[in-house]
Design a protein around this motif. Structure first.
Motif, short mmCIF file in Angstrom:
data_model
loop_
_atom_site.label_atom_id
_atom_site.label_comp_id
_atom_site.label_asym_id
_atom_site.label_seq_id
_atom_site.Cartn_x
_atom_site.Cartn_y
_atom_site.Cartn_z
N ARG A 144 6.44 7.26 -2.16
CA ARG A 144 7.52 7.44 -3.15
C ARG A 144 6.97 7.51 -4.56
NH1 ARG A 144 12.33 3.50 -0.72
NH2 ARG A 144 13.36 5.16 0.49
N GLU A 145 5.93 6.71 -4.84
CA GLU A 145 5.37 6.67 -6.18
C GLU A 145 4.47 7.87 -6.47
OE1 GLU A 145 3.29 2.99 -6.47
OE2 GLU A 145 5.11 1.75 -6.49
N ARG A 146 3.64 8.26 -5.49
CA ARG A 146 2.58 9.23 -5.74
C ARG A 146 2.86 10.61 -5.17
NH1 ARG A 146 -2.41 5.24 -3.84
NH2 ARG A 146 -2.00 3.54 -5.35
N ARG A 182 6.00 2.86 0.02
CA ARG A 182 6.03 2.65 -1.44
C ARG A 182 5.12 3.65 -2.15
NH1 ARG A 182 2.62 -0.01 -4.69
NH2 ARG A 182 1.59 -1.13 -2.97
N LEU A 183 3.91 3.83 -1.65
CA LEU A 183 2.97 4.74 -2.32
C LEU A 183 3.39 6.20 -2.19
CD1 LEU A 183 -0.47 3.12 -1.38
CD2 LEU A 183 0.84 2.87 -3.51
N ASP A 194 -5.46 -0.91 -2.77
CA ASP A 194 -4.29 -0.82 -1.89
C ASP A 194 -4.57 -1.54 -0.57
OD1 ASP A 194 -2.93 0.85 -3.71
OD2 ASP A 194 -3.77 2.67 -2.79
N PRO A 204 6.20 12.04 -3.72
CA PRO A 204 7.60 11.99 -3.26
C PRO A 204 8.01 13.20 -2.41
CG PRO A 204 7.47 12.41 -5.63
CD PRO A 204 6.11 12.02 -5.19
N THR A 210 3.55 -0.50 2.53
CA THR A 210 2.69 0.06 1.49
C THR A 210 2.72 1.59 1.52
OG1 THR A 210 1.24 -1.88 1.53
CG2 THR A 210 0.32 0.18 0.62
#
Length: 389
Positions: A296-298, A293-294, A376, A300, A290
């Protein structure tokens, strides 16, 4: 950036190092010693002989479960009646934590609950603890190097801490021979606790150059050594490597912090009364997946992504590994060690929102490399509940 570096004053490492117990303790004066052990103190006859040879009178107190506040209060009362001036703790993290409480409260007035977080007043310790020697018999919590002790409050289904730099042990003896008889399941649970602490301290918001050094060394030791120690308990090289890795994890915890695994393990431990290391092991892969992933999304550009990539290279021993490769590899690693899901310990889907709310507000979760919403955290807990690693 201001970096505070707190360590035990003296550290002995190596096979047979417990023979130096008497020599260390007598340097603190021939005061009465209060010795905290687990269920089988007869295992430590060599240590007791060393104390007798040094003419140190001692009283033994046994910790037979994960300690409650009441257990610690009983230990403190016994130590006060004995007029102890030194504390020696020989055992796993629970035993060492009780030793810390006793050492700290022998010199600080008032009831223990005044000093506890969450259920007490979190009153700071103002007087140095009595001399305290920590001798771990597991390679997991790193309590021999940390500034806090954790106690269970069963009626409130929560675990709480007493925390102060004054609780860091005066000395620690790291003798891998003391872990030879530790069964494989406990070896795995405690070892994955140490590994999780190294990972979380390495990527957390408060990581610094000093803790980075011990994390890198500890991770390089722990990843290959834990499966060996779990398979062959008398593998002295593997046991020694895990003993050092656990100590390094405690140093990193005390001087940087942790993350969401430990932020959730606290409320889960009080709720389920399951072994702390086993809970950490169940949460590790869902949290790592998690977080990556977060990030990279939020975020980077967050440097924690580069740290996860470095973690992958250390773990996989591959110069081209990247952060995205880590969850799958870590999943295979944890699965090979036979880690249980949170459902196996009694967690239910209906419990998740309560645990998520408590975990989101913990100090460890606040040091997580990326901020986690309640949603989350619920998703992390669902993955860990069903073993979806």
């Amino acid at each position: 950036m201001l970096i505070e570096w707190i360590l035990p004053r003296k550290i002995l490492y190596g096979a047979g190092s417990v023979r130096a117990v008497g020599e260390i303790v007598e340097q603190w004066g021939r005061q009465k010693a209060f010795v905290v052990t687990g269920k089988t103190p007869e295992r430590f006859s060599e240590i007791f002989s060393s104390l007798r040879d040094a003419e140190i009178p001692f009283e033994i107190f046994q910790v037979v479960r994960e300690p409650t506040v009441e257990d610690a209060e009983n230990a403190l009362e016994c130590a006060r009646k004995w007029h102890a001036g030194i504390v020696v703790a020989i055992g796993g993290g629970s035993v060492l934590d009780v030793g810390k409480v006793v050492a700290g409260l022998l010199t600080n007035p008032g009831p223990l609950r005044d000093y506890l977080e969450v259920v007490g007043n979190a009153k700071p310790l103002t007087h140095p603890a009595v001399p305290f020697l920590a001798i771990p018999t597991t390679a997991g919590t790193g309590s021999e190097a940390t500034r806090n002790a954790v106690l269970d409050v069963p009626d409130q289904r929560v675990k709480v801490s007493i925390r102060s730099p004054l609780l860091v042990p005066w000395a620690a003896i790291l003798d891998p021979c003391l872990t030879f008889s530790l069964p494989s399941p406990q070896t795995v649970a405690s070892g994955l606790d140490a590994l999780t602490q190294l990972i979380e301290a390495f990527v957390c918001k408060r990581a610094n150059s000093l803790t980075d050094a011990v994390c890198r060394e500890g991770l390089a030791l722990a990843f290959p050594s834990l499966p060996r120690a779990a398979t062959n308990g008398r593998d002295e090289e593997a046991r020694g490597a895990m003993m050092l890795a656990a100590f390094y994890s405690g140093v990193a915890l005390a001087n940087a912090g942790l993350g969401a695994v430990h932020g959730l393990a606290g409320p889960l431990g009080g709720f389920l009364h399951a072994p702390h290391g086993a809970i950490c092991a169940a949460l590790l892969v869902p949290v790592v997946r998690t977080n990556i992933r977060l990030l990279r999304e939020r975020e980077p550009q967050n440097p924690a992504l580069a740290r996860y990539a470095e973690l992958a290279r250390i773990a996989m021993r591959c110069d081209t590994a990247d952060a995205g490769d880590l969850p799958q590899w870590l999943n295979a690693y944890v699965t090979s060690l036979g880690v249980s899901s949170l459902a196996d310990f009694g967690l239910r889907e209906v419990d998740i929102p309560v645990i998520a709310e408590k975990g989101q507000n913990s100090s460890s979760t606040k040091a997580n490399p990326v901020a986690l919403t309640k949603e989350d955290i619920c998703e992390i807990l669902r993955e860990a509940l069903h073993g979806q690693r």
